[in-house]
Design a protein around this motif. Structure first.
Motif: not given
Length: 171
Positions: A17-27, A118-122
């Motif tokens: 897993g990892g955090l991505v800077e970006g809103p979930i809808d954009q990811v 605006n961070t998404t956990l993948v």
């Protein structure tokens, strides 16, 4: 990390897993489209639609590139079938149906979580059939490294996308 499934067959399992800077809808817009796979999976050169409609269970795609080193230097390829896709929960599951890398019958699941600011956990989980002549730890570590590098690339791919418009304001 060996586990038994209901039929008693061994499966090797892993998760990264990892955090991505970006809103979930954009990811989600990026990771849910096969045509964008090479933008966040640097080892993928091509993704070809084979059957069905993308986003609908049963859709089949052929992914090729340098995902896994081949002794003869050829590109690796994997034919994947979409098992499930849930837009509302930002998740999907693909099953590897055929390949030249030995992962036939394996599954990959990707799920996104709205984190904060605006961070998404993948979260990427995978389950593979044991590979004869290979170490479970080595394969799980390699896949973990490979998938983690993809998660890390998502931010760069998002930065290259046009910004999402607010559906309420049109901005």
């Amino acid at each position: 990390m060996e586990m038994k499934n209901e039929a008693g067959n061994e499966k090797w399992r892993g998760s990264v897993g990892g955090l991505v800077e970006g809103p979930i809808d954009q990811v989600w817009k990026l990771v849910s489209q096969s045509s964008k796979l090479s933008e966040w999976m640097p080892m993928v050169e091509r993704c070809t639609d084979l059957a069905g409609e993308e986003g609908i269970p049963g859709y089949v795609r052929l992914v090729s590139g340098f995902m896994f080193p081949e002794k003869d230097g050829d590109r690796s390829w994997i034919k994947e079938r979409l098992i499930s896709m849930h837009i509302s929960s930002h998740s999907y599951v693909y099953k590897m149906e055929a390949s030249n890398v030995g992962f036939d019958g394996s599954t990959n699941s990707l799920k996104l979580f709205d984190y904060e600011d605006n961070t998404t956990l993948v979260n990427w989980t995978f389950e593979i059939n044991p590979l004869e002549g290979s170490s479970e730890d080595t394969i799980i570590d390699y896949l973990g490294f490979l998938y983690k590098s993809c998660i890390n690339r998502i931010k760069f791919a998002i930065d290259a996308l046009p910004p999402l418009k607010n559906e309420c304001t049109g901005e």
